[in-house]
Design a protein around this motif. Sequence first.
Motif, PDB file in Angstrom:
ATOM      1  N   LYS A   1      47.721  35.781  75.680  1.00  0.00           N
ATOM      2  CA  LYS A   1      48.147  36.263  76.998  1.00  0.00           C
ATOM      3  C   LYS A   1      49.512  36.942  76.946  1.00  0.00           C
ATOM      4  O   LYS A   1      49.798  37.828  77.731  1.00  0.00           O
ATOM      5  CB  LYS A   1      48.220  35.102  77.997  1.00  0.00           C
ATOM      6  CG  LYS A   1      46.870  34.647  78.485  1.00  0.00           C
ATOM      7  CD  LYS A   1      47.027  33.495  79.462  1.00  0.00           C
ATOM      8  CE  LYS A   1      45.688  32.955  79.899  1.00  0.00           C
ATOM      9  NZ  LYS A   1      45.820  31.792  80.781  1.00  0.00           N
ATOM     10  N   SER A   2      50.342  36.483  76.031  1.00  0.00           N
ATOM     11  CA  SER A   2      51.699  37.017  75.958  1.00  0.00           C
ATOM     12  C   SER A   2      51.755  38.394  75.294  1.00  0.00           C
ATOM     13  O   SER A   2      52.745  39.097  75.398  1.00  0.00           O
ATOM     14  CB  SER A   2      52.611  36.045  75.217  1.00  0.00           C
ATOM     15  OG  SER A   2      52.123  35.866  73.901  1.00  0.00           O
ATOM     16  N   THR A   3      50.683  38.775  74.594  1.00  0.00           N
ATOM     17  CA  THR A   3      50.667  40.101  73.981  1.00  0.00           C
ATOM     18  C   THR A   3      49.923  41.046  74.923  1.00  0.00           C
ATOM     19  O   THR A   3      49.064  40.615  75.681  1.00  0.00           O
ATOM     20  CB  THR A   3      49.933  40.090  72.616  1.00  0.00           C
ATOM     21  OG1 THR A   3      48.526  40.004  72.862  1.00  0.00           O
ATOM     22  CG2 THR A   3      50.390  38.947  71.736  1.00  0.00           C
ATOM     23  N   GLY A   4      50.237  42.297  74.843  1.00  0.00           N
ATOM     24  CA  GLY A   4      49.560  43.274  75.703  1.00  0.00           C
ATOM     25  C   GLY A   4      48.296  43.808  75.066  1.00  0.00           C
ATOM     26  O   GLY A   4      47.695  44.764  75.525  1.00  0.00           O
ATOM     27  N   LYS A   5      47.900  43.165  73.971  1.00  0.00           N
ATOM     28  CA  LYS A   5      46.769  43.617  73.171  1.00  0.00           C
ATOM     29  C   LYS A   5      45.439  43.409  73.892  1.00  0.00           C
ATOM     30  O   LYS A   5      45.235  42.396  74.551  1.00  0.00           O
ATOM     31  CB  LYS A   5      46.774  42.774  71.902  1.00  0.00           C
ATOM     32  CG  LYS A   5      46.231  43.456  70.691  1.00  0.00           C
ATOM     33  CD  LYS A   5      46.372  42.510  69.492  1.00  0.00           C
ATOM     34  CE  LYS A   5      46.126  43.249  68.195  1.00  0.00           C
ATOM     35  NZ  LYS A   5      46.100  42.333  67.063  1.00  0.00           N
TER      36      LYS A   5
END
Length: 121
Positions: free
Chosen positions: A31-35
Amino acid sequence: MGASHSSSSKSSRVLTFNSSASWKIHFEEAKSTGKLMVIDFSATWCGPCRFMEPVINEFAEKYTDVEFVKIDVDELSDVAQEFGVQGMPTFLLIKRGTEVDKVVGAKKEELQKKIEAHRKN
């Protein structure tokens, strides 16, 4: 291009989870990555799922900026339920923990279009 043809040593870039606990940890971290994450909900007994397996492996090789995850609905039925998966295969496109798109069925072109649309923004 000199591509090697030793398919046995080639490991898939698709992540498979065998426990709901390890999946939840991974999902929270993702969730913390924009991937963009593509979750392939499939089952061993499902013909169209088997048809899509090489496709997903091919996409994982092609779109290295996208994370591909495979979840067996029989193994992790609680996860499938949580995402409201009903038909197989179902491909959920997730960004920062939120579903941004979905493809139900073995629709290679449609899935590819959606991956290309969402990985950019």
